[in-house]
Motif scaffolding. Structure first.
Motif, PDB file in Angstrom:
ATOM      1  N   ASN A   1      21.776  12.087  -3.975  1.00 26.55           N
ATOM      2  CA  ASN A   1      21.410  10.678  -3.706  1.00 26.55           C
ATOM      3  C   ASN A   1      19.899  10.534  -3.784  1.00 26.55           C
ATOM      4  OD1 ASN A   1      21.243   8.056  -2.897  1.00 26.55           O
ATOM      5  ND2 ASN A   1      22.405   8.315  -0.992  1.00 26.55           N
ATOM      6  N   PHE A   2      19.425   9.817  -4.831  1.00 27.82           N
ATOM      7  CA  PHE A   2      17.984   9.638  -5.039  1.00 27.82           C
ATOM      8  C   PHE A   2      17.468   8.327  -4.431  1.00 27.82           C
ATOM      9  CE2 PHE A   2      19.297  12.367  -8.572  1.00 27.82           C
ATOM     10  CZ  PHE A   2      18.388  13.393  -8.437  1.00 27.82           C
ATOM     11  N   TRP A   3      18.367   7.481  -3.926  1.00 33.10           N
ATOM     12  CA  TRP A   3      17.912   6.153  -3.468  1.00 33.10           C
ATOM     13  C   TRP A   3      16.879   6.193  -2.346  1.00 33.10           C
ATOM     14  CZ3 TRP A   3      18.127   2.167  -6.349  1.00 33.10           C
ATOM     15  CH2 TRP A   3      19.155   1.995  -7.283  1.00 33.10           C
ATOM     16  N   PRO A   4      17.012   7.027  -1.319  1.00 31.94           N
ATOM     17  CA  PRO A   4      15.957   7.042  -0.272  1.00 31.94           C
ATOM     18  C   PRO A   4      14.573   7.351  -0.849  1.00 31.94           C
ATOM     19  CG  PRO A   4      17.919   8.187   0.501  1.00 31.94           C
ATOM     20  CD  PRO A   4      18.145   7.890  -0.941  1.00 31.94           C
ATOM     21  N   ALA A   5      14.500   8.266  -1.802  1.00 31.42           N
ATOM     22  CA  ALA A   5      13.204   8.591  -2.388  1.00 31.42           C
ATOM     23  C   ALA A   5      12.663   7.420  -3.198  1.00 31.42           C
ATOM     24  CB  ALA A   5      13.339   9.825  -3.272  1.00 31.42           C
ATOM     25  N   VAL A   6      13.541   6.714  -3.934  1.00 33.14           N
ATOM     26  CA  VAL A   6      13.092   5.570  -4.735  1.00 33.14           C
ATOM     27  C   VAL A   6      12.573   4.438  -3.845  1.00 33.14           C
ATOM     28  CG1 VAL A   6      13.870   3.777  -6.341  1.00 33.14           C
ATOM     29  CG2 VAL A   6      14.625   6.141  -6.653  1.00 33.14           C
ATOM     30  N   ILE A   7      13.327   4.165  -2.765  1.00 31.37           N
ATOM     31  CA  ILE A   7      12.909   3.087  -1.857  1.00 31.37           C
ATOM     32  C   ILE A   7      11.570   3.412  -1.199  1.00 31.37           C
ATOM     33  CG2 ILE A   7      13.504   1.906   0.297  1.00 31.37           C
ATOM     34  CD1 ILE A   7      16.450   2.177  -0.520  1.00 31.37           C
ATOM     35  N   GLY A   8      11.411   4.678  -0.791  1.00 34.06           N
ATOM     36  CA  GLY A   8      10.138   5.080  -0.185  1.00 34.06           C
ATOM     37  C   GLY A   8       8.985   4.942  -1.168  1.00 34.06           C
ATOM     38  N   TRP A   9       9.251   5.263  -2.439  1.00 35.24           N
ATOM     39  CA  TRP A   9       8.195   5.153  -3.454  1.00 35.24           C
ATOM     40  C   TRP A   9       7.799   3.691  -3.663  1.00 35.24           C
ATOM     41  CZ3 TRP A   9       8.521   3.496  -8.786  1.00 35.24           C
ATOM     42  CH2 TRP A   9       7.375   3.791  -9.537  1.00 35.24           C
ATOM     43  N   ILE A  10       8.783   2.795  -3.676  1.00 33.40           N
ATOM     44  CA  ILE A  10       8.488   1.364  -3.860  1.00 33.40           C
ATOM     45  C   ILE A  10       7.699   0.813  -2.668  1.00 33.40           C
ATOM     46  CG2 ILE A  10       9.543  -0.922  -4.040  1.00 33.40           C
ATOM     47  CD1 ILE A  10      11.819   0.392  -5.624  1.00 33.40           C
ATOM     48  N   VAL A  11       8.120   1.194  -1.452  1.00 35.60           N
ATOM     49  CA  VAL A  11       7.404   0.722  -0.253  1.00 35.60           C
ATOM     50  C   VAL A  11       5.962   1.194  -0.266  1.00 35.60           C
ATOM     51  CG1 VAL A  11       7.296   0.918   2.267  1.00 35.60           C
ATOM     52  CG2 VAL A  11       9.495   0.525   1.139  1.00 35.60           C
ATOM     53  N   GLY A  12       5.751   2.428  -0.702  1.00 30.86           N
ATOM     54  CA  GLY A  12       4.391   2.955  -0.782  1.00 30.86           C
ATOM     55  C   GLY A  12       3.538   2.173  -1.760  1.00 30.86           C
ATOM     56  N   LEU A  13       4.123   1.786  -2.891  1.00 29.63           N
ATOM     57  CA  LEU A  13       3.384   1.000  -3.873  1.00 29.63           C
ATOM     58  C   LEU A  13       2.997  -0.359  -3.305  1.00 29.63           C
ATOM     59  CD1 LEU A  13       5.269   1.743  -7.220  1.00 29.63           C
ATOM     60  CD2 LEU A  13       3.018   2.555  -6.516  1.00 29.63           C
ATOM     61  N   ILE A  14       3.942  -0.977  -2.565  1.00 27.33           N
ATOM     62  CA  ILE A  14       3.655  -2.295  -1.969  1.00 27.33           C
ATOM     63  C   ILE A  14       2.505  -2.202  -0.967  1.00 27.33           C
ATOM     64  CG2 ILE A  14       4.606  -4.109  -0.493  1.00 27.33           C
ATOM     65  CD1 ILE A  14       7.320  -3.565  -1.803  1.00 27.33           C
ATOM     66  N   ILE A  15       2.530  -1.153  -0.161  1.00 27.70           N
ATOM     67  CA  ILE A  15       1.465  -0.998   0.844  1.00 27.70           C
ATOM     68  C   ILE A  15       0.119  -0.811   0.166  1.00 27.70           C
ATOM     69  CG2 ILE A  15       0.602   0.505   2.671  1.00 27.70           C
ATOM     70  CD1 ILE A  15       3.529   1.007   3.457  1.00 27.70           C
ATOM     71  N   LEU A  16       0.107   0.036  -0.879  1.00 29.70           N
ATOM     72  CA  LEU A  16      -1.154   0.256  -1.583  1.00 29.70           C
ATOM     73  C   LEU A  16      -1.644  -1.011  -2.250  1.00 29.70           C
ATOM     74  CD1 LEU A  16      -0.470   3.739  -3.245  1.00 29.70           C
ATOM     75  CD2 LEU A  16      -2.031   3.238  -1.361  1.00 29.70           C
ATOM     76  N   ALA A  17      -0.723  -1.797  -2.819  1.00 27.06           N
ATOM     77  CA  ALA A  17      -1.130  -3.054  -3.463  1.00 27.06           C
ATOM     78  C   ALA A  17      -1.706  -4.028  -2.449  1.00 27.06           C
ATOM     79  CB  ALA A  17       0.070  -3.663  -4.176  1.00 27.06           C
ATOM     80  N   THR A  18      -1.099  -4.036  -1.257  1.00 27.77           N
ATOM     81  CA  THR A  18      -1.602  -4.949  -0.208  1.00 27.77           C
ATOM     82  C   THR A  18      -2.994  -4.541   0.241  1.00 27.77           C
ATOM     83  OG1 THR A  18       0.678  -5.298   0.548  1.00 27.77           O
ATOM     84  CG2 THR A  18      -1.099  -5.877   2.069  1.00 27.77           C
ATOM     85  N   LEU A  19      -3.193  -3.259   0.440  1.00 26.50           N
ATOM     86  CA  LEU A  19      -4.507  -2.782   0.873  1.00 26.50           C
ATOM     87  C   LEU A  19      -5.573  -3.096  -0.155  1.00 26.50           C
ATOM     88  CD1 LEU A  19      -3.577   0.665   2.468  1.00 26.50           C
ATOM     89  CD2 LEU A  19      -4.241  -1.431   3.648  1.00 26.50           C
ATOM     90  N   PHE A  20      -5.290  -2.771  -1.434  1.00 25.59           N
ATOM     91  CA  PHE A  20      -6.308  -3.030  -2.441  1.00 25.59           C
ATOM     92  C   PHE A  20      -6.528  -4.508  -2.681  1.00 25.59           C
ATOM     93  CE2 PHE A  20      -5.275   1.395  -3.738  1.00 25.59           C
ATOM     94  CZ  PHE A  20      -6.559   1.898  -3.718  1.00 25.59           C
ATOM     95  N   GLY A  21      -5.453  -5.311  -2.476  1.00 21.33           N
ATOM     96  CA  GLY A  21      -5.604  -6.761  -2.622  1.00 21.33           C
ATOM     97  C   GLY A  21      -6.498  -7.349  -1.526  1.00 21.33           C
ATOM     98  N   GLY A  22      -6.339  -6.818  -0.289  1.00 28.83           N
ATOM     99  CA  GLY A  22      -7.174  -7.301   0.813  1.00 28.83           C
ATOM    100  C   GLY A  22      -8.628  -6.925   0.616  1.00 28.83           C
ATOM    101  N   MET A  23      -8.856  -5.728   0.096  1.00 27.22           N
ATOM    102  CA  MET A  23     -10.237  -5.301  -0.119  1.00 27.22           C
ATOM    103  C   MET A  23     -10.866  -6.149  -1.229  1.00 27.22           C
ATOM    104  SD  MET A  23      -9.718  -1.171   0.056  1.00 27.22           S
ATOM    105  CE  MET A  23     -11.416  -0.910  -0.455  1.00 27.22           C
ATOM    106  N   GLY A  24     -10.116  -6.519  -2.247  1.00 24.36           N
ATOM    107  CA  GLY A  24     -10.686  -7.327  -3.319  1.00 24.36           C
ATOM    108  C   GLY A  24     -10.978  -8.739  -2.848  1.00 24.36           C
ATOM    109  N   GLY A  25     -10.140  -9.252  -1.978  1.00 23.41           N
ATOM    110  CA  GLY A  25     -10.383 -10.626  -1.481  1.00 23.41           C
ATOM    111  C   GLY A  25     -11.572 -10.688  -0.573  1.00 23.41           C
TER     112      GLY A  25
END
Length: 226
Positions: free
Chosen positions: A201-225
């Motif tokens: 079952n690869f789904w837990p790893a995929v979901i964790g990877w997506i959540v990590g990307l969202i967090i990183l996007a939010t952090l970099f978006g806040g720093m750019g703003g």
């Protein structure tokens, strides 16, 4: 094994009998066995063996054909007395068979048995039955217990009228085939040989990877703003 065992005859001073025995054994001997036969001939006669002419092996009539031929005439051979020549043939064949049983490889070859047993006059019914009587206690149990291959066992059953060998099915000895355990992958240890592949079952790893990307996007978006 002495020279007489190799030649398949009893000790004798008859040079012609020794020569015939040598040529008879040579017909189904390997290269190494041919050298041993030549040495046995020298020991028996004190001379060199005759030059091998490599005659083609005579075609051996199928057992079924011999049996059918015997059925055409009334069989009164049961009470027939063997001649001196036939008695000598019986002794020579018995010696050859006993020597054959000391060779674990050649005793499994039905062609070797036919070369020994089907050569005239050993193929005459009275001679066959006398040979069968002499060899039955030694050869028949081996055939019934699977020590001989199916073709050899069936041939002996037909040739000597040992009817218990006609439909013999010899089971293979698993000790002779160790690779079976390797192929089964431990099936003999209580583990099933064929198991379906495990689904990962690869789904837990995929979901964790997506959540990590969202967090990183939010952090970099806040720093750019800022």
């Amino acid at each position: 094994m002495n020279c007489w065992d190799l030649l398949g005859i009893e000790p004798t001073g008859d040079a012609e009998a020794i020569r015939q025995a040598y040529e008879r054994q040579l017909k189904f001997a390997s290269e190494e066995e041919a050298r041993a036969l030549a040495q046995a001939y020298r020991e028996a006669t004190g001379g060199r063996p005759p030059e091998a002419s490599s005659p083609p092996r005579a075609e051996v009539a199928p057992v079924e054909a011999v049996a059918a031929k015997g059925e055409e005439q009334p069989d009164d051979s049961a009470g027939e007395t063997l001649s001196a020549e036939e008695t000598q043939v019986v002794r020579e064949v018995a010696i050859q068979v006993k020597a054959l049983m000391n060779d674990n490889y050649r005793q499994q070859d039905v062609a070797v048995w036919k070369a020994i047993l089907c050569e005239p006059p050993a193929d005459r019914m009275p001679v066959r039955r006398e040979i069968a009587r002499l060899l039955e206690s030694q050869i028949r149990p081996l055939a019934e217990n699977g020590a001989l291959t199916n073709p050899v066992a069936r041939f002996l059953g037909d040739w000597f009228e040992w009817f218990s060998l006609h439909d013999l099915e010899v089971e293979q000895d698993p000790r002779s085939y160790p690779e079976v355990e390797m192929v089964n992958g431990g099936a003999d240890n209580g583990e099933p040989a064929d198991q379906p592949p495990q689904m990962v079952n690869f789904w837990p790893a995929v979901i964790g990877w997506i959540v990590g990307l969202i967090i990183l996007a939010t952090l970099f978006g806040g720093m750019g703003g800022g």
